[in-house]
Design a protein around this motif. Sequence first.
Motif, PDB file in Angstrom:
ATOM      1  N   GLY A  34       0.739  -1.523  -0.074  1.00 10.21           N
ATOM      2  CA  GLY A  34      -0.005   0.083   0.090  1.00 10.21           C
ATOM      3  C   GLY A  34       0.730   1.514   0.432  1.00 10.21           C
ATOM      4  O   GLY A  34       2.069   1.503  -0.428  1.00 10.21           O
ATOM      5  N   PRO A  35       0.699   2.186  -0.097  1.00  9.83           N
ATOM      6  CA  PRO A  35       0.668   3.507   0.360  1.00  9.83           C
ATOM      7  C   PRO A  35       1.598   4.234   1.147  1.00  9.83           C
ATOM      8  O   PRO A  35       1.382   3.567   2.445  1.00  9.83           O
ATOM      9  CB  PRO A  35      -0.412   5.100   0.016  1.00  9.83           C
ATOM     10  N   GLU A  36       3.028   4.822   0.968  1.00  7.89           N
ATOM     11  CA  GLU A  36       3.396   5.086   2.327  1.00  7.89           C
ATOM     12  C   GLU A  36       3.162   6.108   2.550  1.00  7.89           C
ATOM     13  O   GLU A  36       3.027   5.952   4.023  1.00  7.89           O
ATOM     14  CB  GLU A  36       5.228   5.713   1.591  1.00  7.89           C
ATOM     15  N   LEU A  62      -8.324  -3.718   0.428  1.00 13.02           N
ATOM     16  CA  LEU A  62      -7.521  -2.755   1.558  1.00 13.02           C
ATOM     17  C   LEU A  62      -6.423  -1.942   0.840  1.00 13.02           C
ATOM     18  O   LEU A  62      -5.872  -1.737   1.703  1.00 13.02           O
ATOM     19  CB  LEU A  62      -7.029  -3.335   3.094  1.00 13.02           C
ATOM     20  N   PRO A  63      -6.853  -1.399  -0.052  1.00 16.99           N
ATOM     21  CA  PRO A  63      -5.594  -0.819  -1.184  1.00 16.99           C
ATOM     22  C   PRO A  63      -5.191   0.799  -0.123  1.00 16.99           C
ATOM     23  O   PRO A  63      -3.835   1.137  -0.545  1.00 16.99           O
ATOM     24  CB  PRO A  63      -6.143  -0.032  -2.439  1.00 16.99           C
ATOM     25  N   GLU A  64      -6.013   1.254   0.586  1.00 14.07           N
ATOM     26  CA  GLU A  64      -5.818   2.805   1.260  1.00 14.07           C
ATOM     27  C   GLU A  64      -4.718   2.605   2.503  1.00 14.07           C
ATOM     28  O   GLU A  64      -4.897   3.848   2.734  1.00 14.07           O
ATOM     29  CB  GLU A  64      -7.093   3.162   1.665  1.00 14.07           C
ATOM     30  N   VAL A  65      -4.499   1.286   3.247  1.00 13.74           N
ATOM     31  CA  VAL A  65      -4.029   1.189   4.281  1.00 13.74           C
ATOM     32  C   VAL A  65      -2.633   1.328   3.966  1.00 13.74           C
ATOM     33  O   VAL A  65      -2.446   0.259   2.852  1.00 13.74           O
ATOM     34  CB  VAL A  65      -4.815   0.301   5.279  1.00 13.74           C
ATOM     35  N   ARG A  66      -1.749   1.481   4.288  1.00 16.02           N
ATOM     36  CA  ARG A  66      -0.843   0.624   4.722  1.00 16.02           C
ATOM     37  C   ARG A  66      -0.649  -0.437   5.945  1.00 16.02           C
ATOM     38  O   ARG A  66      -0.461  -0.294   6.709  1.00 16.02           O
ATOM     39  CB  ARG A  66       0.345   1.298   5.253  1.00 16.02           C
ATOM     40  N   VAL A  67       0.201  -1.979   4.966  1.00 16.27           N
ATOM     41  CA  VAL A  67       0.023  -3.271   5.719  1.00 16.27           C
ATOM     42  C   VAL A  67       1.829  -3.454   5.597  1.00 16.27           C
ATOM     43  O   VAL A  67       2.519  -3.660   5.206  1.00 16.27           O
ATOM     44  CB  VAL A  67      -0.977  -3.917   4.974  1.00 16.27           C
ATOM     45  N   ILE A  68       1.661  -3.617   6.792  1.00 10.68           N
ATOM     46  CA  ILE A  68       2.904  -4.279   7.329  1.00 10.68           C
ATOM     47  C   ILE A  68       3.292  -5.805   7.548  1.00 10.68           C
ATOM     48  O   ILE A  68       2.302  -5.791   8.861  1.00 10.68           O
ATOM     49  CB  ILE A  68       4.177  -3.578   8.023  1.00 10.68           C
ATOM     50  N   ALA A 284     -12.464  -7.950   4.666  1.00  4.83           N
ATOM     51  CA  ALA A 284     -11.656  -5.892   4.555  1.00  4.83           C
ATOM     52  C   ALA A 284     -12.982  -5.107   4.482  1.00  4.83           C
ATOM     53  O   ALA A 284     -12.401  -3.873   5.249  1.00  4.83           O
ATOM     54  CB  ALA A 284     -11.503  -5.971   2.999  1.00  4.83           C
ATOM     55  N   GLY A 285     -14.403  -5.119   4.446  1.00  6.51           N
ATOM     56  CA  GLY A 285     -15.353  -4.495   4.658  1.00  6.51           C
ATOM     57  C   GLY A 285     -15.173  -3.871   6.141  1.00  6.51           C
ATOM     58  O   GLY A 285     -15.709  -3.299   6.649  1.00  6.51           O
ATOM     59  N   ALA A 286     -15.388  -4.922   6.834  1.00  6.64           N
ATOM     60  CA  ALA A 286     -15.115  -4.935   8.635  1.00  6.64           C
ATOM     61  C   ALA A 286     -14.031  -4.333   8.894  1.00  6.64           C
ATOM     62  O   ALA A 286     -14.720  -3.562   9.696  1.00  6.64           O
ATOM     63  CB  ALA A 286     -15.792  -6.152   9.219  1.00  6.64           C
ATOM     64  N   ILE A 287     -13.289  -4.332   8.136  1.00  4.62           N
ATOM     65  CA  ILE A 287     -11.719  -3.538   8.803  1.00  4.62           C
ATOM     66  C   ILE A 287     -11.593  -2.234   8.502  1.00  4.62           C
ATOM     67  O   ILE A 287     -11.519  -1.524   9.907  1.00  4.62           O
ATOM     68  CB  ILE A 287     -10.647  -4.428   8.704  1.00  4.62           C
ATOM     69  N   ARG A 288     -12.993  -2.123   7.302  1.00  4.02           N
ATOM     70  CA  ARG A 288     -12.385  -0.769   6.476  1.00  4.02           C
ATOM     71  C   ARG A 288     -13.746  -0.204   7.876  1.00  4.02           C
ATOM     72  O   ARG A 288     -13.359   1.395   8.555  1.00  4.02           O
ATOM     73  CB  ARG A 288     -13.011  -0.984   5.343  1.00  4.02           C
ATOM     74  N   ARG A 289     -15.037  -0.278   7.720  1.00  3.42           N
ATOM     75  CA  ARG A 289     -15.985  -0.081   8.578  1.00  3.42           C
ATOM     76  C   ARG A 289     -15.004   0.931   9.756  1.00  3.42           C
ATOM     77  O   ARG A 289     -15.575   1.603  10.993  1.00  3.42           O
ATOM     78  CB  ARG A 289     -17.135  -0.587   8.676  1.00  3.42           C
ATOM     79  N   PHE A 290     -14.056  -0.356  10.666  1.00  2.00           N
ATOM     80  CA  PHE A 290     -14.077  -0.446  12.034  1.00  2.00           C
ATOM     81  C   PHE A 290     -12.699   0.014  12.120  1.00  2.00           C
ATOM     82  O   PHE A 290     -12.966   1.280  12.961  1.00  2.00           O
ATOM     83  CB  PHE A 290     -12.925  -1.925  12.355  1.00  2.00           C
ATOM     84  N   LEU A 291     -11.763   0.813  11.016  1.00  8.07           N
ATOM     85  CA  LEU A 291     -11.124   1.966  11.248  1.00  8.07           C
ATOM     86  C   LEU A 291     -11.600   3.127  10.233  1.00  8.07           C
ATOM     87  O   LEU A 291     -11.051   4.371   9.804  1.00  8.07           O
ATOM     88  CB  LEU A 291      -9.480   1.069  10.166  1.00  8.07           C
ATOM     89  N   ARG A 292     -12.554   3.211  10.013  1.00 13.89           N
ATOM     90  CA  ARG A 292     -13.825   4.510   9.475  1.00 13.89           C
ATOM     91  C   ARG A 292     -12.401   4.989   8.660  1.00 13.89           C
ATOM     92  O   ARG A 292     -12.784   6.074   8.071  1.00 13.89           O
ATOM     93  CB  ARG A 292     -13.417   5.011  10.195  1.00 13.89           C
ATOM     94  N   PRO A 294     -12.614   5.371   4.339  1.00 11.17           N
ATOM     95  CA  PRO A 294     -13.506   5.212   2.965  1.00 11.17           C
ATOM     96  C   PRO A 294     -12.941   4.629   2.025  1.00 11.17           C
ATOM     97  O   PRO A 294     -12.110   4.397   2.294  1.00 11.17           O
ATOM     98  CB  PRO A 294     -13.728   7.099   2.963  1.00 11.17           C
ATOM     99  N   VAL A 295     -13.647   4.355   1.185  1.00  7.22           N
ATOM    100  CA  VAL A 295     -13.602   3.477   0.011  1.00  7.22           C
ATOM    101  C   VAL A 295     -12.939   4.424  -0.782  1.00  7.22           C
ATOM    102  O   VAL A 295     -13.324   5.614  -1.409  1.00  7.22           O
ATOM    103  CB  VAL A 295     -14.990   2.862  -0.482  1.00  7.22           C
ATOM    104  N   ALA A 296     -11.892   4.394  -1.500  1.00  4.98           N
ATOM    105  CA  ALA A 296     -11.086   4.815  -2.354  1.00  4.98           C
ATOM    106  C   ALA A 296     -11.839   5.161  -3.679  1.00  4.98           C
ATOM    107  O   ALA A 296     -12.438   3.698  -4.039  1.00  4.98           O
ATOM    108  CB  ALA A 296      -9.403   4.361  -2.883  1.00  4.98           C
ATOM    109  N   ARG A 297     -11.538   6.511  -4.602  1.00  2.00           N
ATOM    110  CA  ARG A 297     -12.371   5.870  -6.226  1.00  2.00           C
ATOM    111  C   ARG A 297     -12.160   5.345  -6.900  1.00  2.00           C
ATOM    112  O   ARG A 297     -10.613   5.528  -7.256  1.00  2.00           O
ATOM    113  CB  ARG A 297     -12.423   7.505  -6.875  1.00  2.00           C
TER     114      ARG A 297
END
Length: 299
Positions: A34-36, A62-68, A284-292, A294-297
């Motif tokens: 993901g993005p730095e 989860l393309p909006e998240v930086r995952v290690i 991933a949807g559950a994670i996204r909601r939990f972390l608030r 938003p879905v990227a365009r």
Amino acid sequence: MTVPSPYAERLRRLPVTRHEVAVRGGTTAYWVYGPEDAETTVIAVHGFRGEHHGLEPVLAFLPEVRVIAPDLPGFGESAPLPGRRHDLDEYAGWLRDFAATVAPGAVVLGHSFGSIVASAAVAKGLSTPRLILLNPIGAPALEGPKGVMTRLAVLYYALGARLPEKLGTALLRNRIIVRVMSITMAKTGDPVLRRFIHDQHDTYFSRFSDRDVLRDAFVASVSHDVREFAPAIQAPTLLVAAERDDITPIEAERTLATLFPDASLVEIAHVGHLIHYETPAEAAGAIRRFLRIPVARGR
């Protein structure tokens, strides 16, 4: 890996880089997806006998998240921790040190055995704003609906440790036994997805460094569960559980959620212990909601 991933197109869009870091005397290999410049960083801890590749289908959504995503010591490309027993205390200490070195303050995610490691680390001082547990081990493995299978696994790993080294290691890497494990866990009726799951296990399930590490990690995985640590975890926690999980029944997951000071439970139907392979979009949807997040365009 010989079977194409159903999630390959999404994964190709993700930037990924490989890194190494010295932790507790050993070298830990980890990958950054993901993005730095992402607003949210997550450290993702895989399950027993796996390595970081197993969580890639979830990361693909989860393309909006930086995952290690590290390989646990002694698995994948991470070296064992020299002179140490690879028990739960050691893995929890390793995760605390790894997080402090690579991404202090990151969200922590653990899958299966990784849920025990992550919970133990957070309960014992790892600071995180939020904790995410996929297929958490919420009850003793020996008491679950597949308790008999777990007892057979105990005998299997004990035999692998006691036989002469070459023979014992060959038994522990036996492809037929790995396939039986894979068939037991997979619930999907989709033949393409089943082939992918079996290929993933064929490719990555035997990438442990040696049988001593594997034995230690197995003992840790069946001797502990998340219930031990839940009351001491103050961070908001998300549990993503499967309604058909043979390792921890959904009723036990519902009870587990009540043991945390602040936890929410998301249940996923028609899936077992392989949420990360069979229903990664839902996870991933559950994670996204939990972390608030938003879905990227365009996603």
